[in-house]
Design a protein around this motif. Structure first.
Motif: not given
Lengths: 255, 384
Positions: A93-99, A103-104, A107-108, A144-145, A156-157, B325, B339
């Motif tokens: 799974p990919v890191e998404v800094p600041g999210v 929220n993630f 949003t999904s 996220v991650n 988390h997945e 997603r 972000g």
């Protein structure tokens, strides 16, 4: 009832030396309520199968088709596939800094359900899903991650899986890098999702270990970009005792 | 004219003077001007007799004072445009917080230019052991040039935001110098999302040991904007710390951002702890980001000294993950860019201003309000 039909699927990846074919004619159907384990040695292309179904831009489909309930999956964008009911639990799974996770997830869920979940019920839904996976509520505030341990990433997945409730779930080596306790928790979380939704599952794995927790209905041996043998759960026992050697040899002979 | 001495460094300004004639006219080949579009700054290299003045509405802590009466009177301009603006300014905008006073609410200074080209000087002084939050809102409806001088008394704490937000039409040239007293703490944030050509030059000096400075920046450029941030941190006192973090996102043909971070640790500045970082996110192929960190150590006796700079393209794996997603590509991109800025914007002093800046960045990224509400986790039920 839903059905994912993969027919004679060929896919290539672009390399410095030109396109290289990785999937060489995959044919497989996964319908609601059934769990298919796809097992194969490293480099056999089984993870590529997962990414091609999800629509990763790195791969080009050169032949064959994928349909979900008769709809052409290959003509859909990545997000359209997810909204149509496909879900890929990723190996990395990919890191998404600041999210933030909160929220993630919201949003999904909003995108997949077509409307924003009501805040009050959403918070409860998220907390319940997290408690099944033995996740601390504070987890939702993390990015996220980012800085997640291997076990946290996989939980988390599965958390996303349980909130997004796809028709067909694809688990790409969800067991890799997990210790026994984490594997048990993740498997229980998955089983709860499967029991609740009756989704179909494509479980991609290198090891038989996860099959002790998630019982497959069908086992497929994946070698050199295609399925070389299919059977029931007993096939997993054969792989457990004999490994992939026989199948790798068989594939080489065929080729 | 003061020729700055003690001992000479490549990074420190060479001249400090209130008289424009003491500065050579830049042509664009000089190190400090080499990226700047000189045609845009040319009108600021000669005194404009028709130029207006920048002012702000007086308040409890804000007043308009004769320039000679300002608190930070020891400061002198260090380049030609600031010297011209300074010599053309008779009244300074002053923010003065008396010693030991604690001001919880942000002191907002809303600058207004009286003419299409305006000069100004902003003087912010926070007395010893006082604490304050200051928000400086620039007037992007005019071209402007000027200086901000911030002084912190011993043990003072100041958190300050300078925001340039507005249409991408105007030219703004600013120097922002901060002098930090003994054991005082300064957090300065620079948000630059408006303006056609912007040169913002924050500098920091220390008046005593034990001070700390954080300089945080967020800039967002598109449609051919030129945004330059040139930082100079001058460590000449022992046991002070500085942390500089600037992040930029840019898109569009001809868009150009420049970040130069100069940190000088002089011989006397033993025990210094300093770090500077710039990260740029290129959203497409048309934009260009220059990033130049410079660290000069005149003593080896430091606690820590480092710098980092990276300019990268948008990460397609992040996009794939979010899209997988169900999140549409447009929203996924906006999530990633927002972000990217979060850690620098999280330090903006007041909740209200933090929300406002995030909202404006979201708008600039083309996010509509419903997505914005969704992301901040508020909807019709939020109040219940």
């Amino acid at each position: 009832m839903s059905i994912l039909v993969i027919d004679d699927l060929h896919a290539s990846v672009t390399t410095d030396t030109g396109p290289r074919e990785i999937l060489r004619g995959v044919t497989l159907s996964v319908d609601s309520g059934s769990t298919h384990a796809v097992m194969g040695p490293n480099g056999s292309g089984k993870s590529t199968l997962a990414y091609v179904i999800a629509g990763h831009p790195k791969y080009v489909v050169t032949q064959g088709s994928i349909t979900l309930d008769g709809q052409d999956v290959l003509s859909m964008s990545v997000d359209e596939r997810a909204r149509a009911g496909l879900f890929l639990a990723m190996q990395y799974p990919v890191e998404v800094p600041g999210v933030s996770v909160a929220n993630f997830l919201r949003t999904s869920a909003t995108a997949v359900r077509g409307e924003a979940p009501k805040l009050r019920t959403w918070i409860k839904e998220m907390k319940d899903a997290m408690s099944v996976l033995q996740m601390d509520p504070a987890f939702a505030e993390r990015n996220v991650n980012e800085g997640f341990s291997g076990g946290e990433k996989k939980r988390h997945e599965i958390l996303q899986l349980s909130l997004l409730k796809p028709k067909i779930a694809i688990l790409d080596e969800t067991d890799s890098g997990l210790d026994v306790d984490a594997l048990r928790v993740v498997s229980e979380g998955f089983n709860a999702f499967r029991d609740e939704t009756g989704a179909g599952t494509l479980l991609i794995t290198h090891y038989t270990r996860i099959l002790r927790y998630i019982a497959p209905d069908f086992v497929h041996v994946f070698v050199d970009g295609r399925i070389v043998e299919s059977g029931g759960p007993e096939l997993a026992a054969v792989l457990e005792s004999e490994g992939y050697e026989r199948f790798v040899g068989a594939s080489a002979t065929q080729a | 004219m003061t020729v700055l001495t003690a001992p000479p460094s490549d990074l420190a300004p060479r001249v400090a003077s209130a008289r424009p004639e003491d500065f050579p006219r830049p042509h664009g080949r000089e190190e400090e001007w080499r990226f700047t579009p000189m045609d845009a700054v040319a009108p600021f290299l000669d005194r404009d007799p028709a130029a207006g003045a920048l002012s702000a509405e007086p308040g409890t802590y804000v007043s308009m004072v004769p320039i000679a009466d300002r608190a930070g009177a020891s400061w002198l301009p260090t380049d030609l445009p600031s010297a011209i603006a300074f010599s053309g300014t008779t009244t300074a905008v002053q923010v003065a917080v008396p010693a030991e006073q604690v001001v919880e609410d942000p002191i907002v200074v809303d600058l207004r230019g009286s003419a299409g080209r305006s000069y100004g000087h902003v003087d912010v002084h926070v007395g010893a052991h006082a604490r304050a939050v200051v928000v400086l809102v620039h007037d992007l409806t005019v071209d402007a040039s000027g200086s901000i001088v911030t002084t912190l008394g011993d043990g003072a704490e100041l958190t300050m935001l300078s925001i340039m937000d507005g249409p991408a039409e105007r030219t703004h040239l600013w120097n922002w110098h901060t002098e930090i007293g003994r054991d005082a703490r300064f957090v300065g944030s620079v948000v630059t999302i408006g303006g056609r050509v912007v040169r913002m030059l924050p500098s920091v000096g220390f008046a005593g040991p034990g001070g700390s400075a954080e300089l945080l920046g967020a800039f967002l450029g598109d449609h051919g904007q030129y945004l330059e941030h040139r930082i100079f941190v001058d460590h000449d006192q022992p046991h002070c710390s500085s942390n500089v973090v600037f992040k930029g996102a840019l898109a569009g043909e001809g868009t150009h951002t420049v970040w130069v971070g100069d940190v000088l640790v002089r011989r006397a500045a033993i025990g210094t702890d300093t770090y500077e970082m710039n990260r740029n996110l290129l959203l497409d192929d048309g934009a260009r980001a220059d990033s130049v960190p410079n660290l000069e150590l005149e003593t080896g006796d430091v606690a820590s000294a480092g710098h980092a700079s990276a300019t990268g393209r948008f990460d397609d794996e992040q996009l794939f993950y979010l899209q997988a997603r169900g999140i549409p590509e447009r929203i996924a991109r906006q999530l990633v860019v927002r972000g990217f800025f979060v850690d620098v914007l999280a330090r903006i002093p007041s909740e209200q201003w933090r929300t406002r800046v995030l909202h404006r960045i979201a708008q600039r990224l083309g996010m509509d309000d419903s997505i914005e509400a969704e992301l901040s986790g508020t909807d019709e039920e939020a109040g219940s």
